[in-house]
Design a protein around this motif. Structure first.
Motif, PDB file in Angstrom:
ATOM      1  N   THR A  80       0.914  -1.247  -0.044  1.00  0.00           N
ATOM      2  CA  THR A  80      -0.042  -0.002   0.094  1.00  0.00           C
ATOM      3  C   THR A  80       0.713   1.148   0.070  1.00  0.00           C
ATOM      4  O   THR A  80       0.774   2.050  -0.855  1.00  0.00           O
ATOM      5  CB  THR A  80      -1.144   0.232   1.345  1.00  0.00           C
ATOM      6  N   ARG A  81       1.756   1.354   1.019  1.00  0.00           N
ATOM      7  CA  ARG A  81       2.567   2.450   1.178  1.00  0.00           C
ATOM      8  C   ARG A  81       3.932   2.247   1.414  1.00  0.00           C
ATOM      9  O   ARG A  81       4.436   1.451   2.728  1.00  0.00           O
ATOM     10  CB  ARG A  81       2.027   3.574   1.874  1.00  0.00           C
ATOM     11  N   PRO A  82       5.026   2.632   0.604  1.00  0.00           N
ATOM     12  CA  PRO A  82       6.314   2.081   1.131  1.00  0.00           C
ATOM     13  C   PRO A  82       7.317   2.844   2.380  1.00  0.00           C
ATOM     14  O   PRO A  82       7.988   2.079   2.633  1.00  0.00           O
ATOM     15  CB  PRO A  82       6.935   2.191  -0.322  1.00  0.00           C
ATOM     16  N   ALA A 109      12.820  10.041   7.966  1.00  0.00           N
ATOM     17  CA  ALA A 109      11.846  10.397   6.990  1.00  0.00           C
ATOM     18  C   ALA A 109      10.470  10.874   7.447  1.00  0.00           C
ATOM     19  O   ALA A 109      10.079  10.246   8.305  1.00  0.00           O
ATOM     20  CB  ALA A 109      11.518   9.245   5.893  1.00  0.00           C
ATOM     21  N   ASN A 110      10.097  12.088   6.932  1.00  0.00           N
ATOM     22  CA  ASN A 110       8.850  12.432   7.440  1.00  0.00           C
ATOM     23  C   ASN A 110       8.225  13.373   6.172  1.00  0.00           C
ATOM     24  O   ASN A 110       9.026  13.440   4.999  1.00  0.00           O
ATOM     25  CB  ASN A 110       9.117  13.417   8.474  1.00  0.00           C
ATOM     26  N   LYS A 111       6.929  13.771   6.393  1.00  0.00           N
ATOM     27  CA  LYS A 111       6.332  14.468   5.325  1.00  0.00           C
ATOM     28  C   LYS A 111       6.971  15.435   4.862  1.00  0.00           C
ATOM     29  O   LYS A 111       8.015  16.166   5.390  1.00  0.00           O
ATOM     30  CB  LYS A 111       5.071  15.004   5.972  1.00  0.00           C
ATOM     31  N   ILE A 112       6.989  15.291   3.363  1.00  0.00           N
ATOM     32  CA  ILE A 112       7.957  16.565   2.517  1.00  0.00           C
ATOM     33  C   ILE A 112       7.344  17.710   3.059  1.00  0.00           C
ATOM     34  O   ILE A 112       6.566  18.309   3.438  1.00  0.00           O
ATOM     35  CB  ILE A 112       7.181  16.424   1.075  1.00  0.00           C
TER      36      ILE A 112
END
Ligand code: MRU
Length: 341
Positions: A95-97, A254-257
């Motif tokens: 679904t989401r990587p 890693a987090n929201k752009i």
């Protein structure tokens, strides 16, 4: 509902009688819509369309999804049940990587299933359901611990800038970065304020964080993403707290752009920059983080409704960016506050 004496106002995911009921967050802030399903494909679509989103919420949804498959299975043998569960796990994995919690949750349920191999089928099914439900409760408890640890860093007069949505809607309930804000304001009664970025392209900050903050009467101001430099340069931000989708052992997050740009600006303005996430977001093995790239339409329109660019234009739409450890003041988990060595 109360967990450890703390009121949980919004529970976005529920498992009852073989069905999952979830809040479709794409409908907020206009409508609070609950969707009920017993179909794993529907659940996978909900994660892909971001009706369910936020790393811990995606993880808990996947665990509950596998519990749903086990609960509803008519399999009469372990190997038949295994086939059904593995197929569901494979679909959910696609679904989401980026959010590590998704893979952590699926692996934990599959591990539990393998450990139960020699037990009767009905025991296996009920143990899988029990495991998923305990993961849901654990996530809420972890959020409260993150809230407690993180709130110790805040004081009266602070204005916390946050990005995307890390609240009840992004977790099993309560939230990570927003959980810290909630805990400091409502439990510790600290006089803090919030600046929430709208978070283009899907506006999780404007639609969801602002909704949660207004609902809970926490003083907050909404800004567009490109106003972060302005508010920092005016001395309007004293701390930044954001969530995470995946944390590597070398400290990259890693987090929201847009998170990376905020971290660079925070460094320039000498503002502490904190990451808040449960340890289920920590990826103990990978050397790199797969970044999800989403449809160009998300950038060329406002929520698929109003065109804001010519249809022919090339678009880049990474959903996440990576912030290096030298820009991070500390990482707050349920276990405490980790600072760079
Ligand atoms: O694309 P989204 O909305 O799932 O992205 C969410 C984020 O980036 C959050 O900051 C992160 O998942 C943490 S949520 C507690």
């Amino acid at each position: 509902m109360f967990v450890e004496g703390v009121k949980i106002e919004i529970v976005p995911l529920e498992f009852k009688n073989g069905k999952i009921r979830f809040i479709d967050v794409t409908k907020l802030p206009e409508e609070l819509v609950y969707v009920e399903t017993d179909n794993v494909e529907r659940l996978a679509k909900a994660i892909e369309r971001m009706e369910i989103r936020g790393a811990p919420a995606i993880g808990v949804a996947a665990a509950l999804g596998l519990a749903m498959v086990a609960y509803n299975s008519k399999a009469k043998t372990y190997s038949k049940l295994a086939k059904e569960l593995y197929a569901a796990a494979e679909r959910l994995r696609k679904t989401r990587p980026t959010a590590y919690n998704l893979f952590w949750a699926i692996n934990r349920i599959i591990k539990k299933f393998n450990e139960l191999k020699n037990k009767p089928l009905d025991i296996i099914k009920s143990e899988i359901v029990r495991e998923a439900l305990s993961m849901q409760l654990e996530d809420i408890k972890n959020n409260i611990s993150i809230g407690k640890h993180g709130a110790s860093l805040l004081k009266d007069g602070d204005t916390v800038l946050t990005h995307c949505n890390t609240g009840s809607l992004a977790t099993a309930g309560y939230g990570t970065a927003l959980g810290i804000i909630r805990y400091a304001y409502h439990v510790q009664k600290k006089k803090i304020k919030v600046i929430a970025t709208e978070t283009r392209p899907l506006l999780q900050g404007a639609r969801l964080t602002a909704w949660e903050l207004v609902r809970e009467k926490i003083p907050a101001t909404l800004v567009t993403d490109n106003m972060v430099g302005y508010v920092m340069s005016k001395g309007m931000v004293t701390k930044v707290i954001v969530g995470a989708d995946r944390i590597l052992l070398d400290g990259r997050v890693a987090n929201k752009i847009g998170t990376y740009s905020i971290a660079v600006l925070a460094k320039h303005h000498n503002i502490p920059f904190y990451i808040a996430a449960p340890t289920s977001t920590i990826d103990p093995k990978s050397k790199e983080i797969p970044i999800e790239h989403r449809k160009p339409e998300e950038v060329k329109t406002v929520l698929g409704k109003i065109a804001t660019a010519p249809r022919e234009i090339e678009v880049l739409n990474p959903a996440f960016d990576i912030t290096p450890p030298e820009l991070i003041t500390a990482i707050i988990t349920e276990k405490g506050i980790a600072r760079p060595p």
